[in-house]
Design a protein around this motif. Sequence first.
Motif, PDB file in Angstrom:
ATOM      1  N   GLU A   1     -42.187 -67.342-129.990  1.00 33.78           N
ATOM      2  CA  GLU A   1     -42.768 -67.901-128.772  1.00 33.78           C
ATOM      3  C   GLU A   1     -43.855 -68.931-129.077  1.00 33.78           C
ATOM      4  O   GLU A   1     -43.941 -69.981-128.444  1.00 33.78           O
ATOM      5  CB  GLU A   1     -43.359 -66.767-127.920  1.00 33.78           C
ATOM      6  N   TYR A   2     -44.675 -68.625-130.069  1.00 36.41           N
ATOM      7  CA  TYR A   2     -45.852 -69.454-130.338  1.00 36.41           C
ATOM      8  C   TYR A   2     -45.633 -70.553-131.374  1.00 36.41           C
ATOM      9  O   TYR A   2     -46.297 -71.581-131.322  1.00 36.41           O
ATOM     10  CB  TYR A   2     -47.018 -68.577-130.808  1.00 36.41           C
ATOM     11  N   PHE A   3     -44.737 -70.320-132.332  1.00 35.26           N
ATOM     12  CA  PHE A   3     -44.703 -71.243-133.467  1.00 35.26           C
ATOM     13  C   PHE A   3     -43.338 -71.860-133.767  1.00 35.26           C
ATOM     14  O   PHE A   3     -43.205 -72.588-134.749  1.00 35.26           O
ATOM     15  CB  PHE A   3     -45.249 -70.542-134.717  1.00 35.26           C
ATOM     16  N   LYS A   4     -42.344 -71.618-132.928  1.00 31.76           N
ATOM     17  CA  LYS A   4     -41.025 -72.191-133.234  1.00 31.76           C
ATOM     18  C   LYS A   4     -40.970 -73.693-132.953  1.00 31.76           C
ATOM     19  O   LYS A   4     -40.256 -74.433-133.616  1.00 31.76           O
ATOM     20  CB  LYS A   4     -39.938 -71.470-132.430  1.00 31.76           C
ATOM     21  N   ARG A   5     -41.717 -74.180-131.964  1.00 39.05           N
ATOM     22  CA  ARG A   5     -41.677 -75.598-131.570  1.00 39.05           C
ATOM     23  C   ARG A   5     -41.964 -76.514-132.758  1.00 39.05           C
ATOM     24  O   ARG A   5     -42.745 -76.172-133.629  1.00 39.05           O
ATOM     25  CB  ARG A   5     -42.668 -75.852-130.432  1.00 39.05           C
ATOM     26  N   LYS A   6     -41.349 -77.678-132.752  1.00 39.00           N
ATOM     27  CA  LYS A   6     -41.396 -78.575-133.916  1.00 39.00           C
ATOM     28  C   LYS A   6     -42.655 -79.448-133.934  1.00 39.00           C
ATOM     29  O   LYS A   6     -42.589 -80.673-134.049  1.00 39.00           O
ATOM     30  CB  LYS A   6     -40.149 -79.465-133.942  1.00 39.00           C
ATOM     31  N   ALA A   7     -43.796 -78.836-133.796  1.00 38.04           N
ATOM     32  CA  ALA A   7     -45.060 -79.557-133.809  1.00 38.04           C
ATOM     33  C   ALA A   7     -46.174 -78.566-134.113  1.00 38.04           C
ATOM     34  O   ALA A   7     -45.961 -77.353-134.062  1.00 38.04           O
ATOM     35  CB  ALA A   7     -45.306 -80.247-132.469  1.00 38.04           C
ATOM     36  N   THR A   8     -47.364 -79.098-134.419  1.00 40.50           N
ATOM     37  CA  THR A   8     -48.478 -78.212-134.746  1.00 40.50           C
ATOM     38  C   THR A   8     -49.298 -77.853-133.515  1.00 40.50           C
ATOM     39  O   THR A   8     -49.220 -76.736-133.007  1.00 40.50           O
ATOM     40  CB  THR A   8     -49.388 -78.843-135.822  1.00 40.50           C
ATOM     41  N   PHE A   9     -50.076 -78.811-132.998  1.00 39.10           N
ATOM     42  CA  PHE A   9     -51.017 -78.510-131.923  1.00 39.10           C
ATOM     43  C   PHE A   9     -50.703 -79.173-130.596  1.00 39.10           C
ATOM     44  O   PHE A   9     -51.237 -78.786-129.563  1.00 39.10           O
ATOM     45  CB  PHE A   9     -52.435 -78.958-132.334  1.00 39.10           C
TER      46      PHE A   9
END
Length: 269
Positions: free
Chosen positions: A98-106
């Motif tokens: 949920e929190y960290f799969k997206r292809k970006a940091t912040f």
Amino acid sequence: MDGKKILFVSSELVPYLPENEVSLMSYETPKMVNSNGGQIRIFMPRYGNINERRHQLHEVIRLSGMNLVINDMDMPLIIKVASIPKERIQVYFIDNEEYFKRKATFADENGTLFPDNDERAIFFAKGIVETVKKLNWSPDIIHVHGWMASLVPLYLKKYYADEPLFSESKVVTSVYSKGFEEELNPDIVKKIEFDGISADDITPLAKPDYNNLLKIAVDYSDAVILASEEISEDLTKHIATLQKPVLPYVPFHEFEEAYANFYNTEVLK
């Protein structure tokens, strides 16, 4: 540093993310401790833009599997690990779909901060402590780099105040100029209060901008390192009021001796 155990917690780290002040010092400082006989562990988030195949990340089943409660929601904790080539340094990655799969940091492609960065920071802080507890590894120093890690000192001193594994640990926060322009979700105070931490303990977060996040980090640290040459006047003034050791900025080519001396004479005294 011979035999001393130092836990490094960072928002960013080379070679997994592009080089900047935070990611470079998050690599060079543990490398220095490692070469001087210290024992180290490094933790960072497993952002979706980290190439798992290239960097040979793999899940550590014995450390994964627990749920962390974030704002009354059960969020599964996944731990991955990789080794930095040539350095014999292991890095632990805090992961959650949920929190960290997206292809970006912040931030998204428009540069807008993710609205759940507050929850990601809480998850990261709790995930680190729970994992170190499972490792049963008691650090002498916990050194925090980068704003995504800025809630770690607060959670160690408040939420985990009675955890014996960290009773002798000293927390050091490196303060960098690199931050963000917007504010985090204003509900961050309620979400931290959910964990039994009083709003009175986090009053700066009524306005959750970069400077106020770092104020919380240094307030709950035992020592502070000024890791950038230019730090905002607001933050500089706040740090100047603290009754704790502060290492002024030193140029990169001088940091090894300065940091090692600061650890030994000021932090571990």
